[in-house]
Motif scaffolding. Structure first.
Motif, PDB file in Angstrom:
ATOM      1  N   GLU A  55       0.732  -1.186   0.066  1.00  0.00           N
ATOM      2  CA  GLU A  55      -0.365  -0.150   0.019  1.00  0.00           C
ATOM      3  C   GLU A  55       0.994   1.301   0.021  1.00  0.00           C
ATOM      4  N   ARG A  56       1.941   1.126   0.765  1.00  0.00           N
ATOM      5  CA  ARG A  56       2.837   2.498   0.892  1.00  0.00           C
ATOM      6  C   ARG A  56       3.432   2.657  -0.431  1.00  0.00           C
ATOM      7  N   ILE A  57       4.053   1.457  -1.107  1.00  0.00           N
ATOM      8  CA  ILE A  57       4.490   1.838  -2.579  1.00  0.00           C
ATOM      9  C   ILE A  57       3.259   2.067  -3.739  1.00  0.00           C
ATOM     10  N   LYS A  58       2.168   1.871  -3.267  1.00  0.00           N
ATOM     11  CA  LYS A  58       1.270   2.114  -4.571  1.00  0.00           C
ATOM     12  C   LYS A  58       0.876   3.509  -4.288  1.00  0.00           C
ATOM     13  N   ARG A  59       0.762   4.188  -2.906  1.00  0.00           N
ATOM     14  CA  ARG A  59       0.542   5.612  -2.542  1.00  0.00           C
ATOM     15  C   ARG A  59       1.798   6.335  -2.839  1.00  0.00           C
ATOM     16  N   GLY A  60       3.098   5.955  -3.060  1.00  0.00           N
ATOM     17  CA  GLY A  60       3.905   6.751  -3.457  1.00  0.00           C
ATOM     18  C   GLY A  60       4.779   7.078  -2.305  1.00  0.00           C
ATOM     19  N   VAL A  61       4.670   6.672  -1.211  1.00  0.00           N
ATOM     20  CA  VAL A  61       5.266   6.883   0.048  1.00  0.00           C
ATOM     21  C   VAL A  61       6.584   6.084   0.186  1.00  0.00           C
ATOM     22  N   VAL A  62       6.620   5.028  -0.521  1.00  0.00           N
ATOM     23  CA  VAL A  62       7.958   4.133  -0.326  1.00  0.00           C
ATOM     24  C   VAL A  62       8.347   4.148  -1.865  1.00  0.00           C
ATOM     25  N   ASP A  63       9.791   4.306  -2.240  1.00  0.00           N
ATOM     26  CA  ASP A  63      10.207   4.164  -3.497  1.00  0.00           C
ATOM     27  C   ASP A  63      10.700   2.613  -3.872  1.00  0.00           C
ATOM     28  N   GLY A  82      18.980   5.827   2.695  1.00  0.00           N
ATOM     29  CA  GLY A  82      18.056   4.738   2.368  1.00  0.00           C
ATOM     30  C   GLY A  82      17.130   5.145   1.049  1.00  0.00           C
ATOM     31  N   LYS A  83      17.268   6.358   0.911  1.00  0.00           N
ATOM     32  CA  LYS A  83      16.400   6.930  -0.099  1.00  0.00           C
ATOM     33  C   LYS A  83      15.172   6.542  -0.161  1.00  0.00           C
ATOM     34  N   ASN A  84      14.325   6.573   0.960  1.00  0.00           N
ATOM     35  CA  ASN A  84      13.031   6.156   1.087  1.00  0.00           C
ATOM     36  C   ASN A  84      12.599   4.853   0.489  1.00  0.00           C
ATOM     37  N   GLY A  85      13.370   3.891   0.449  1.00  0.00           N
ATOM     38  CA  GLY A  85      13.340   2.511  -0.173  1.00  0.00           C
ATOM     39  C   GLY A  85      12.727   1.723   1.112  1.00  0.00           C
ATOM     40  N   LEU A  86      12.512   0.460   0.990  1.00  0.00           N
ATOM     41  CA  LEU A  86      12.184  -0.590   1.769  1.00  0.00           C
ATOM     42  C   LEU A  86      13.285  -0.600   3.031  1.00  0.00           C
ATOM     43  N   GLY A  87      12.816  -0.404   4.307  1.00  0.00           N
ATOM     44  CA  GLY A  87      13.801  -0.683   5.396  1.00  0.00           C
ATOM     45  C   GLY A  87      14.836  -1.749   5.467  1.00  0.00           C
ATOM     46  N   GLN A  88      14.304  -2.861   4.964  1.00  0.00           N
ATOM     47  CA  GLN A  88      15.077  -4.115   5.128  1.00  0.00           C
ATOM     48  C   GLN A  88      16.286  -4.058   4.238  1.00  0.00           C
ATOM     49  N   VAL A  89      16.085  -3.388   2.906  1.00  0.00           N
ATOM     50  CA  VAL A  89      17.263  -3.088   2.059  1.00  0.00           C
ATOM     51  C   VAL A  89      18.381  -2.418   2.520  1.00  0.00           C
ATOM     52  N   SER A  90      17.979  -1.075   3.119  1.00  0.00           N
ATOM     53  CA  SER A  90      19.101  -0.456   3.577  1.00  0.00           C
ATOM     54  C   SER A  90      19.860  -1.047   4.746  1.00  0.00           C
ATOM     55  N   ALA A  91      18.908  -1.484   5.555  1.00  0.00           N
ATOM     56  CA  ALA A  91      19.338  -2.167   6.866  1.00  0.00           C
ATOM     57  C   ALA A  91      20.340  -3.263   6.583  1.00  0.00           C
ATOM     58  N   VAL A  92      19.983  -4.222   5.613  1.00  0.00           N
ATOM     59  CA  VAL A  92      20.874  -5.471   5.273  1.00  0.00           C
ATOM     60  C   VAL A  92      22.261  -4.731   4.702  1.00  0.00           C
ATOM     61  N   ARG A  93      22.046  -3.706   3.915  1.00  0.00           N
ATOM     62  CA  ARG A  93      23.251  -3.246   3.096  1.00  0.00           C
ATOM     63  C   ARG A  93      24.264  -2.428   4.254  1.00  0.00           C
ATOM     64  N   ALA A  94      23.573  -1.804   5.269  1.00  0.00           N
ATOM     65  CA  ALA A  94      24.389  -1.199   6.424  1.00  0.00           C
ATOM     66  C   ALA A  94      24.811  -2.419   7.208  1.00  0.00           C
ATOM     67  N   MET A  95      24.035  -3.472   7.638  1.00  0.00           N
ATOM     68  CA  MET A  95      24.898  -4.199   8.435  1.00  0.00           C
ATOM     69  C   MET A  95      25.959  -5.173   7.757  1.00  0.00           C
ATOM     70  N   ASN A  96      25.937  -5.272   6.488  1.00  0.00           N
ATOM     71  CA  ASN A  96      26.951  -6.016   5.822  1.00  0.00           C
ATOM     72  C   ASN A  96      28.174  -5.085   5.774  1.00  0.00           C
ATOM     73  N   PHE A 258      -0.605   7.532   5.016  1.00  0.00           N
ATOM     74  CA  PHE A 258      -0.042   6.785   3.790  1.00  0.00           C
ATOM     75  C   PHE A 258       0.186   8.102   3.151  1.00  0.00           C
ATOM     76  N   THR A 259       0.264   9.385   3.437  1.00  0.00           N
ATOM     77  CA  THR A 259       0.537  10.609   2.600  1.00  0.00           C
ATOM     78  C   THR A 259       1.924  10.927   2.628  1.00  0.00           C
ATOM     79  N   ARG A 260       2.865  10.647   3.265  1.00  0.00           N
ATOM     80  CA  ARG A 260       4.318  10.804   3.390  1.00  0.00           C
ATOM     81  C   ARG A 260       5.133   9.868   3.659  1.00  0.00           C
ATOM     82  N   SER A 261       6.447  10.010   3.534  1.00  0.00           N
ATOM     83  CA  SER A 261       7.490   8.793   3.893  1.00  0.00           C
ATOM     84  C   SER A 261       7.773   9.075   5.376  1.00  0.00           C
ATOM     85  N   GLN A 262       8.149   7.873   5.785  1.00  0.00           N
ATOM     86  CA  GLN A 262       8.426   7.847   7.133  1.00  0.00           C
ATOM     87  C   GLN A 262       9.888   8.463   7.564  1.00  0.00           C
TER      88      GLN A 262
END
Ligand code: NAD
Length: 350
Positions: A55-63, A82-96, A258-262
């Protein structure tokens, strides 16, 4: 409620996220974090979040196309945008990145800004524990918890995790919200119209909430009074104040806005064990340490003293073989996501 094989649920999550524009590698990462939560018995933070991310992707608040970018890098530290993407992606990148720094320079500490909800925190600390490091991770979250003595929400539920590798036994994995109850759990209890004990939340007038619904509409309390309050402050400063992410009431909502990014922030770290002592000696000492815990006489009604992370590995073994129970209401929302994409995966529960 039906049970589904982990591999089937993982396929659904991956394909749905891909369908909404997330590249395969990142869709697999997010799916792996969700399924790991379910396997470990943390259903509040598993596949139930897929429809919310969609839903957050559909509403344009997650890229969905976001590529995390490394900023301000030093030998031991970095900030990831994280460029406002999925948190899992930037967190895995950061932990690696934190682990690579720890393995070459003893310690790695990486902050993340402009991120989103990243699910179960221990997923990331276990990445470090698998590579001979002690892992630490935390995140801030939308405002829902009062500071000690307050009756208005300020902090998020601000969970944190530490993971310590153990040889031939489950790793010690500590992972909990610093609020008296995780907000998702309170929301689920509110949907089930449950009563709650005193100490978890206040109603909107500042008095102890008697039902989960009253508490969810009111304010959550910190875990263990001033102690959880202190921990929430630690998490907020490390995850957000010093990383450049939004903090306290600036953080965007996850399930109710769902109106703005987190713009939540995370803080992930790895400490190389070998910078302190040889692995063999570390493992021997950890064995002795765990033995001291296990030798404590259990209180009446308790069969065995467990350490954090043990129960989760037990759950994993059962759910890997018997399947993961998913509430019908959750599966209905997931099937709707699939139907909207015309995805026919032919996956049935038992
Ligand atoms: N991403 C977010 O914004 C966010 C926010 C809040 C919570 N969460 C996640 O929600 C999940 C649940 O959090 P929670 O606060 O409800 O956790 P919780 O209160 O269920 O506590 C879990 C911790 O207690 C340990 N534990 C449980 N039973 C035990 C026993 N018998 N003996 C020893 N240790 C035991 C577990 O190993 C774990 O470390 C966590 O994975 C957390 O990361 C995420």
């Amino acid at each position: 409620m039906k049970k589904y094989q982990a591999s089937d649920l993982e396929k659904i999550c991956t394909e749905v996220l891909k369908g909404y524009g997330v590249k395969e590698e990142y869709a697999k990462t997010a799916a792996s974090v969700m399924i790991s939560a379910n396997l470990r018995g943390i259903d509040s933070h598993g596949v139930a979040y897929l429809p919310i991310y969609v839903e957050r992707i559909k509403r344009g608040v997650v890229d969905p196309k976001a590529e995390p970018e490394i900023l301000n890098e030093t030998t031991n530290t970095a900030i990831v945008d994280g460029k406002n993407g999925l948190g899992q992606v930037s967190a895995v990148r950061a932990m690696n990145l934190a682990v690579e720094k720890a393995l070459s320079a003893n310690v790695g500490l990486v902050g993340v800004r402009n991120s989103g909800h990243f699910g179960m925190v221990s997923y990331y600390t276990m990445v470090a524990a698998k590579r001979n490091c002690i892992g630490l991770a935390m995140t801030n979250a939308p405002s829902s918890v009062a500071p000690f003595g307050g009756m208005e929400p300020l902090f998020g539920t601000n969970p944190l995790s530490f993971a310590f590798p153990v040889r031939n036994k489950p790793h010690i994995v500590i992972d909990f919200a610093t609020s008296a109850i995780a907000r998702t759990k309170l929301r689920n209890m509110a949907e089930e119209k449950k009563e709650i004990p005193e100490g978890l939340a206040l109603n909107k007038d500042g008095y102890p909430a008697k039902t989960a619904d009253e508490g969810y509409k009111g304010v959550l309390l910190p875990a263990a009074g001033v102690k959880g309050y202190g921990l929430a402050i630690i998490v907020e400063i490390l995850s957000a104040v010093i990383t450049g992410a939004a903090f306290t009431s600036q953080v965007g909502g996850l399930v109710d806005d769902f109106t703005r990014s987190q713009n939540v922030g995370h803080f992930l770290g790895a400490i190389s064990i070998e910078s302190f002592l040889p692995m063999e000696e570390y493992y021997n000492r950890m064995d002795q340490f765990i033995e001291t815990i296990k030798k404590v006489k259990p209180m009446p009604g308790v069969q065995e003293i467990l350490y954090p992370g043990e129960l989760e590995v037990y759950n994993e073994a059962i759910r890997e073989s018997d399947g993961i129970p998913v509430a019908d209401s959750v599966m209905e929302k997931i099937r709707k996501c699939m139907a909207d994409l015309n995805l026919q995966l032919n996956i049935e529960g038992v």
